[in-house]
Design a protein around this motif. Structure first.
Motif, PDB file in Angstrom:
ATOM      1  N   MET A   1       0.732  -1.045  -0.052  1.00 50.29           N
ATOM      2  CA  MET A   1       0.108  -0.032   0.016  1.00 50.29           C
ATOM      3  C   MET A   1       0.787   1.229   0.000  1.00 50.29           C
ATOM      4  O   MET A   1       0.342   2.363  -0.201  1.00 50.29           O
ATOM      5  CB  MET A   1      -0.767  -0.196   1.160  1.00 50.29           C
ATOM      6  CG  MET A   1      -1.945  -1.052   1.216  1.00 50.29           C
ATOM      7  SD  MET A   1      -3.006  -1.010   2.483  1.00 50.29           S
ATOM      8  CE  MET A   1      -3.655   0.447   2.603  1.00 50.29           C
ATOM      9  N   GLN A   2       2.087   1.243   0.250  1.00 48.52           N
ATOM     10  CA  GLN A   2       3.100   2.052   0.216  1.00 48.52           C
ATOM     11  C   GLN A   2       2.534   3.396   0.863  1.00 48.52           C
ATOM     12  O   GLN A   2       2.391   4.536   0.790  1.00 48.52           O
ATOM     13  CB  GLN A   2       3.350   2.933  -1.130  1.00 48.52           C
ATOM     14  CG  GLN A   2       3.909   1.502  -2.085  1.00 48.52           C
ATOM     15  CD  GLN A   2       4.332   2.147  -3.479  1.00 48.52           C
ATOM     16  OE1 GLN A   2       3.907   2.979  -3.657  1.00 48.52           O
ATOM     17  NE2 GLN A   2       4.916   1.301  -4.193  1.00 48.52           N
ATOM     18  N   LEU A   3       2.202   2.773   2.435  1.00 47.23           N
ATOM     19  CA  LEU A   3       1.800   4.115   3.566  1.00 47.23           C
ATOM     20  C   LEU A   3       2.971   5.062   3.752  1.00 47.23           C
ATOM     21  O   LEU A   3       2.608   6.157   3.820  1.00 47.23           O
ATOM     22  CB  LEU A   3       0.915   3.294   4.704  1.00 47.23           C
ATOM     23  CG  LEU A   3      -0.055   2.739   4.425  1.00 47.23           C
ATOM     24  CD1 LEU A   3      -0.606   2.034   5.748  1.00 47.23           C
ATOM     25  CD2 LEU A   3      -1.395   3.550   3.905  1.00 47.23           C
ATOM     26  N   ASN A   4       4.117   4.496   3.714  1.00 46.83           N
ATOM     27  CA  ASN A   4       5.299   5.565   3.937  1.00 46.83           C
ATOM     28  C   ASN A   4       5.401   6.605   2.931  1.00 46.83           C
ATOM     29  O   ASN A   4       5.783   7.778   3.400  1.00 46.83           O
ATOM     30  CB  ASN A   4       6.344   4.669   4.088  1.00 46.83           C
ATOM     31  CG  ASN A   4       6.965   3.871   2.536  1.00 46.83           C
ATOM     32  OD1 ASN A   4       5.965   3.796   2.101  1.00 46.83           O
ATOM     33  ND2 ASN A   4       8.054   3.606   2.548  1.00 46.83           N
ATOM     34  N   ASP A   5       4.892   6.230   1.761  1.00 47.01           N
ATOM     35  CA  ASP A   5       4.656   7.689   0.748  1.00 47.01           C
ATOM     36  C   ASP A   5       3.733   8.626   0.982  1.00 47.01           C
ATOM     37  O   ASP A   5       3.751   9.572   0.738  1.00 47.01           O
ATOM     38  CB  ASP A   5       5.014   7.033  -0.718  1.00 47.01           C
ATOM     39  CG  ASP A   5       5.971   6.394  -0.977  1.00 47.01           C
ATOM     40  OD1 ASP A   5       7.188   6.715  -0.496  1.00 47.01           O
ATOM     41  OD2 ASP A   5       6.151   5.470  -1.906  1.00 47.01           O
ATOM     42  N   LYS A   6       2.837   7.852   1.347  1.00 42.21           N
ATOM     43  CA  LYS A   6       1.441   8.604   1.656  1.00 42.21           C
ATOM     44  C   LYS A   6       1.302   9.408   2.922  1.00 42.21           C
ATOM     45  O   LYS A   6       0.958  10.761   2.920  1.00 42.21           O
ATOM     46  CB  LYS A   6       0.154   7.623   1.828  1.00 42.21           C
ATOM     47  CG  LYS A   6      -0.126   7.046   0.466  1.00 42.21           C
ATOM     48  CD  LYS A   6      -1.202   6.366   0.412  1.00 42.21           C
ATOM     49  CE  LYS A   6      -1.746   5.246  -0.990  1.00 42.21           C
ATOM     50  NZ  LYS A   6      -2.832   4.453  -0.828  1.00 42.21           N
ATOM     51  N   TRP A   7       1.999   8.909   3.977  1.00 40.12           N
ATOM     52  CA  TRP A   7       1.825   9.610   5.161  1.00 40.12           C
ATOM     53  C   TRP A   7       3.323   9.783   5.655  1.00 40.12           C
ATOM     54  O   TRP A   7       3.881   9.007   6.528  1.00 40.12           O
ATOM     55  CB  TRP A   7       1.258   8.671   6.431  1.00 40.12           C
ATOM     56  CG  TRP A   7      -0.235   8.641   6.209  1.00 40.12           C
ATOM     57  CD1 TRP A   7      -0.973   9.381   5.384  1.00 40.12           C
ATOM     58  CD2 TRP A   7      -0.949   7.471   6.725  1.00 40.12           C
ATOM     59  NE1 TRP A   7      -2.397   8.900   5.623  1.00 40.12           N
ATOM     60  CE2 TRP A   7      -2.171   7.758   5.884  1.00 40.12           C
ATOM     61  CE3 TRP A   7      -0.697   6.258   7.213  1.00 40.12           C
ATOM     62  CZ2 TRP A   7      -3.455   6.797   6.383  1.00 40.12           C
ATOM     63  CZ3 TRP A   7      -1.731   5.321   7.487  1.00 40.12           C
ATOM     64  CH2 TRP A   7      -3.115   5.692   7.026  1.00 40.12           C
ATOM     65  N   GLN A   8       4.077  11.045   5.290  1.00 40.34           N
ATOM     66  CA  GLN A   8       5.456  11.160   5.367  1.00 40.34           C
ATOM     67  C   GLN A   8       5.686  11.660   6.556  1.00 40.34           C
ATOM     68  O   GLN A   8       6.668  11.715   7.291  1.00 40.34           O
ATOM     69  CB  GLN A   8       6.008  11.823   4.152  1.00 40.34           C
ATOM     70  CG  GLN A   8       5.940  11.088   3.023  1.00 40.34           C
ATOM     71  CD  GLN A   8       6.600  11.874   1.928  1.00 40.34           C
ATOM     72  OE1 GLN A   8       6.935  13.180   1.996  1.00 40.34           O
ATOM     73  NE2 GLN A   8       6.630  11.439   0.553  1.00 40.34           N
ATOM     74  N   GLY A   9       4.531  12.123   7.479  1.00 39.35           N
ATOM     75  CA  GLY A   9       4.998  12.719   8.741  1.00 39.35           C
ATOM     76  C   GLY A   9       5.048  11.862  10.026  1.00 39.35           C
ATOM     77  O   GLY A   9       5.538  12.246  10.982  1.00 39.35           O
ATOM     78  N   LEU A  10       4.758  10.520   9.734  1.00 34.70           N
ATOM     79  CA  LEU A  10       5.066   9.479  10.735  1.00 34.70           C
ATOM     80  C   LEU A  10       6.538   9.121  10.639  1.00 34.70           C
ATOM     81  O   LEU A  10       7.089   8.881   9.676  1.00 34.70           O
ATOM     82  CB  LEU A  10       4.141   8.379  10.580  1.00 34.70           C
ATOM     83  CG  LEU A  10       2.736   8.669  10.632  1.00 34.70           C
ATOM     84  CD1 LEU A  10       1.755   7.232  10.206  1.00 34.70           C
ATOM     85  CD2 LEU A  10       2.379   9.221  12.188  1.00 34.70           C
ATOM     86  N   CYS A  11       6.981   8.746  11.565  1.00 37.74           N
ATOM     87  CA  CYS A  11       8.378   8.213  11.926  1.00 37.74           C
ATOM     88  C   CYS A  11       8.235   6.678  11.928  1.00 37.74           C
ATOM     89  O   CYS A  11       7.862   5.915  12.869  1.00 37.74           O
ATOM     90  CB  CYS A  11       9.012   8.624  13.230  1.00 37.74           C
ATOM     91  SG  CYS A  11      10.792   8.033  13.524  1.00 37.74           S
ATOM     92  N   TRP A  12       8.418   6.221  10.710  1.00 39.81           N
ATOM     93  CA  TRP A  12       8.019   4.661  10.524  1.00 39.81           C
ATOM     94  C   TRP A  12       8.982   3.548  11.507  1.00 39.81           C
ATOM     95  O   TRP A  12       8.216   2.795  11.831  1.00 39.81           O
ATOM     96  CB  TRP A  12       8.256   4.455   9.003  1.00 39.81           C
ATOM     97  CG  TRP A  12       7.023   4.852   8.279  1.00 39.81           C
ATOM     98  CD1 TRP A  12       6.806   6.043   7.570  1.00 39.81           C
ATOM     99  CD2 TRP A  12       5.576   4.479   8.604  1.00 39.81           C
ATOM    100  NE1 TRP A  12       5.566   6.206   7.190  1.00 39.81           N
ATOM    101  CE2 TRP A  12       4.761   5.351   7.663  1.00 39.81           C
ATOM    102  CE3 TRP A  12       4.918   3.445   8.904  1.00 39.81           C
ATOM    103  CZ2 TRP A  12       3.335   5.346   7.400  1.00 39.81           C
ATOM    104  CZ3 TRP A  12       3.758   2.999   8.755  1.00 39.81           C
ATOM    105  CH2 TRP A  12       2.909   4.069   7.992  1.00 39.81           C
ATOM    106  N   PRO A  13      10.215   3.959  11.622  1.00 39.55           N
ATOM    107  CA  PRO A  13      10.935   2.955  12.465  1.00 39.55           C
ATOM    108  C   PRO A  13      10.471   3.055  13.927  1.00 39.55           C
ATOM    109  O   PRO A  13      10.402   1.909  14.511  1.00 39.55           O
ATOM    110  CB  PRO A  13      12.328   3.584  12.590  1.00 39.55           C
ATOM    111  CG  PRO A  13      12.306   4.401  11.183  1.00 39.55           C
ATOM    112  CD  PRO A  13      10.977   5.011  11.146  1.00 39.55           C
ATOM    113  N   MET A  14       9.947   4.185  14.344  1.00 37.08           N
ATOM    114  CA  MET A  14       9.399   4.177  15.739  1.00 37.08           C
ATOM    115  C   MET A  14       7.864   3.854  15.783  1.00 37.08           C
ATOM    116  O   MET A  14       7.584   2.829  16.642  1.00 37.08           O
ATOM    117  CB  MET A  14       9.214   5.794  16.010  1.00 37.08           C
ATOM    118  CG  MET A  14       8.625   6.064  17.481  1.00 37.08           C
ATOM    119  SD  MET A  14       9.734   5.086  18.835  1.00 37.08           S
ATOM    120  CE  MET A  14      10.832   6.422  18.716  1.00 37.08           C
TER     121      MET A  14
END
Length: 98
Positions: A1-14
């Motif tokens: 779903m490539q959510l990391n591209d859609k929601w760039q404000g989140l710190c994905w590693p955290m």
């Protein structure tokens, strides 16, 4: 779903870190309850599966912490590569980590 591209404000590693910690704690608590409260074989098997899942999530937690520590150590050193980073990369501490 490539959510990391859609929601760039989140710190994905955290987010991954919090997911691992939460899952490990929940599996551990439920496994303790299943083994201690019920005495049938299915509950004991479910408890052992829960302990195994807790171990797997704990290993994932350890690997994530190592990756974040490497990232923080890399950020502390002053290299010539900092001059080549864009302003977005410098301001976003989670940039480039997936």
């Amino acid at each position: 779903m490539q959510l990391n591209d859609k929601w760039q404000g989140l710190c994905w590693p955290m987010m991954d870190f919090l997911c691992c910690v939460t899952a490990a704690l929940i599996y551990f608590a439920i496994s303790i309850t299943a083994v201690a409260k019920y005495s049938d074989g299915a509950s004991k098997a479910a408890g052992m599966f829960g302990f195994f899942a807790t171990t797997v999530f704990t290993i994932d937690f350890y690997l994530i912490v190592n990756d974040v520590a490497k990232f923080l150590k890399q950020g502390d050193s002053t290299d010539e590569t900092t001059a080549h980073k864009t302003e977005e990369e410098i301001l976003d501490p989670c940039f480039g980590h997936l």
